[in-house]
Design a protein around this motif. Sequence first.
Motif, PDB file in Angstrom:
ATOM      1  N   PRO A  61     -18.878  29.709 -36.514  1.00  0.00           N
ATOM      2  CA  PRO A  61     -17.825  28.840 -37.026  1.00  0.00           C
ATOM      3  C   PRO A  61     -16.617  29.672 -37.427  1.00  0.00           C
ATOM      4  O   PRO A  61     -16.748  30.802 -37.877  1.00  0.00           O
ATOM      5  N   SER A  62     -15.451  29.130 -37.266  1.00  0.00           N
ATOM      6  CA  SER A  62     -14.234  29.881 -37.522  1.00  0.00           C
ATOM      7  C   SER A  62     -14.146  30.316 -38.976  1.00  0.00           C
ATOM      8  O   SER A  62     -14.315  29.527 -39.900  1.00  0.00           O
ATOM      9  N   ALA A  63     -13.834  31.602 -39.172  1.00  0.00           N
ATOM     10  CA  ALA A  63     -13.626  32.131 -40.521  1.00  0.00           C
ATOM     11  C   ALA A  63     -12.259  31.747 -41.060  1.00  0.00           C
ATOM     12  O   ALA A  63     -11.986  31.993 -42.239  1.00  0.00           O
ATOM     13  N   LEU A  64     -11.402  31.156 -40.224  1.00  0.00           N
ATOM     14  CA  LEU A  64     -10.057  30.803 -40.668  1.00  0.00           C
ATOM     15  C   LEU A  64     -10.047  29.620 -41.631  1.00  0.00           C
ATOM     16  O   LEU A  64      -9.014  29.337 -42.251  1.00  0.00           O
ATOM     17  N   TRP A  65     -11.169  28.925 -41.759  1.00  0.00           N
ATOM     18  CA  TRP A  65     -11.233  27.854 -42.748  1.00  0.00           C
ATOM     19  C   TRP A  65     -11.016  28.392 -44.162  1.00  0.00           C
ATOM     20  O   TRP A  65     -10.446  27.707 -45.018  1.00  0.00           O
ATOM     21  N   THR A  66     -11.455  29.611 -44.427  1.00  0.00           N
ATOM     22  CA  THR A  66     -11.313  30.179 -45.768  1.00  0.00           C
ATOM     23  C   THR A  66      -9.854  30.395 -46.157  1.00  0.00           C
ATOM     24  O   THR A  66      -9.410  29.902 -47.203  1.00  0.00           O
ATOM     25  N   LEU A 107      -8.019  26.847 -46.483  1.00  0.00           N
ATOM     26  CA  LEU A 107      -8.277  26.110 -47.715  1.00  0.00           C
ATOM     27  C   LEU A 107      -7.675  26.824 -48.923  1.00  0.00           C
ATOM     28  O   LEU A 107      -7.199  26.169 -49.864  1.00  0.00           O
ATOM     29  N   ALA A 108      -7.682  28.160 -48.898  1.00  0.00           N
ATOM     30  CA  ALA A 108      -7.066  28.905 -49.994  1.00  0.00           C
ATOM     31  C   ALA A 108      -5.574  28.625 -50.079  1.00  0.00           C
ATOM     32  O   ALA A 108      -5.021  28.474 -51.184  1.00  0.00           O
ATOM     33  N   GLY A 125       4.658  33.049 -49.787  1.00  0.00           N
ATOM     34  CA  GLY A 125       3.328  33.176 -49.204  1.00  0.00           C
ATOM     35  C   GLY A 125       3.264  32.777 -47.744  1.00  0.00           C
ATOM     36  O   GLY A 125       2.201  32.825 -47.118  1.00  0.00           O
ATOM     37  N   ALA A 126       4.424  32.390 -47.156  1.00  0.00           N
ATOM     38  CA  ALA A 126       4.420  31.892 -45.775  1.00  0.00           C
ATOM     39  C   ALA A 126       4.047  32.975 -44.774  1.00  0.00           C
ATOM     40  O   ALA A 126       3.341  32.711 -43.798  1.00  0.00           O
ATOM     41  N   CYS A 127       4.517  34.204 -45.006  1.00  0.00           N
ATOM     42  CA  CYS A 127       4.196  35.283 -44.067  1.00  0.00           C
ATOM     43  C   CYS A 127       2.708  35.608 -44.100  1.00  0.00           C
ATOM     44  O   CYS A 127       2.114  35.924 -43.058  1.00  0.00           O
ATOM     45  N   LEU A 128       2.094  35.531 -45.270  1.00  0.00           N
ATOM     46  CA  LEU A 128       0.650  35.753 -45.365  1.00  0.00           C
ATOM     47  C   LEU A 128      -0.104  34.645 -44.637  1.00  0.00           C
ATOM     48  O   LEU A 128      -1.098  34.909 -43.940  1.00  0.00           O
ATOM     49  N   VAL A 129       0.344  33.411 -44.796  1.00  0.00           N
ATOM     50  CA  VAL A 129      -0.278  32.299 -44.078  1.00  0.00           C
ATOM     51  C   VAL A 129      -0.120  32.490 -42.572  1.00  0.00           C
ATOM     52  O   VAL A 129      -1.045  32.226 -41.794  1.00  0.00           O
ATOM     53  N   LEU A 130       1.046  32.958 -42.144  1.00  0.00           N
ATOM     54  CA  LEU A 130       1.282  33.211 -40.717  1.00  0.00           C
ATOM     55  C   LEU A 130       0.340  34.277 -40.188  1.00  0.00           C
ATOM     56  O   LEU A 130      -0.251  34.131 -39.106  1.00  0.00           O
ATOM     57  N   LEU A 169       3.538  22.643 -44.194  1.00  0.00           N
ATOM     58  CA  LEU A 169       4.112  21.323 -44.453  1.00  0.00           C
ATOM     59  C   LEU A 169       3.216  20.534 -45.411  1.00  0.00           C
ATOM     60  O   LEU A 169       3.706  19.813 -46.285  1.00  0.00           O
ATOM     61  N   ALA A 170       1.910  20.682 -45.246  1.00  0.00           N
ATOM     62  CA  ALA A 170       0.975  20.025 -46.171  1.00  0.00           C
ATOM     63  C   ALA A 170       1.089  20.613 -47.573  1.00  0.00           C
ATOM     64  O   ALA A 170       0.970  19.894 -48.569  1.00  0.00           O
TER      65      ALA A 170
END
Length: 224
Positions: free
Chosen positions: A38-43, A46-47, A72-77, A90-91
């Motif tokens: 399962p994708s680890a990107l869920w962590t 959700l964070a 925090g946008a660059c970290l999310v990217l 956007l959410a």
Amino acid sequence: MFLEATIALLALVTAIFLQPWRLLASQRPLVHESHGKPSALWTPLLAALVVLPWAWALPTLHHMPLQLQWSGACLVLLTLGWPLAVPVLLAVGLIAGLVSPGLGWADALGLAVWQGVVPATLALLLGWLMRRLITTRAFTGARIFVYVLGRGFLGTALCIFLAGTLSQSAGHMLPGVGEQLSLVARWLMAWGDAVITGMLCAVFVAFKPEWLATWSDDLYLPKP
């Protein structure tokens, strides 16, 4: 508000066209990973949805002389990749509008665009340029430092500051601060964002590379 709505809509349509949900369906295999997990990107996803709305809403929850902002946008990217980062950011803006009574929907949209979508898009373009650089024969440096320092630290400072400058050009001024001082404040706040992003990026590269959708063992850790 029309400009922000246009940018948000174009980015969202483009992101949906790229089918970002595929990143969450199964983990992209790295050298040290097995297939089918399962994708680890869920962590990190959700964070971002839990932490960032409060960070974005903080200036309106507490009255301060200077409204300190953390994007925090660059970290999310870096963790999610651009197609998945856009709907998440956007959410985050939507949730920030819900948790803060002093944040109107127009302001929440402005936050989602100028603190989220725009710096993430700039970080995407910067990452593309850096990948082109390290794949040229003229580059002989350590590629891992290009990712951690270039994209995680210095790149974040540059992208956050450019996004803040663009937002100021669009009429979004920092309350109680003059135009010239606003640029100085945005520059200093961009470095705060860069320190956090660079630090977490280094930690994730060392211990949780599966949380970085933009990381590639083959690209940044080439075999001699």
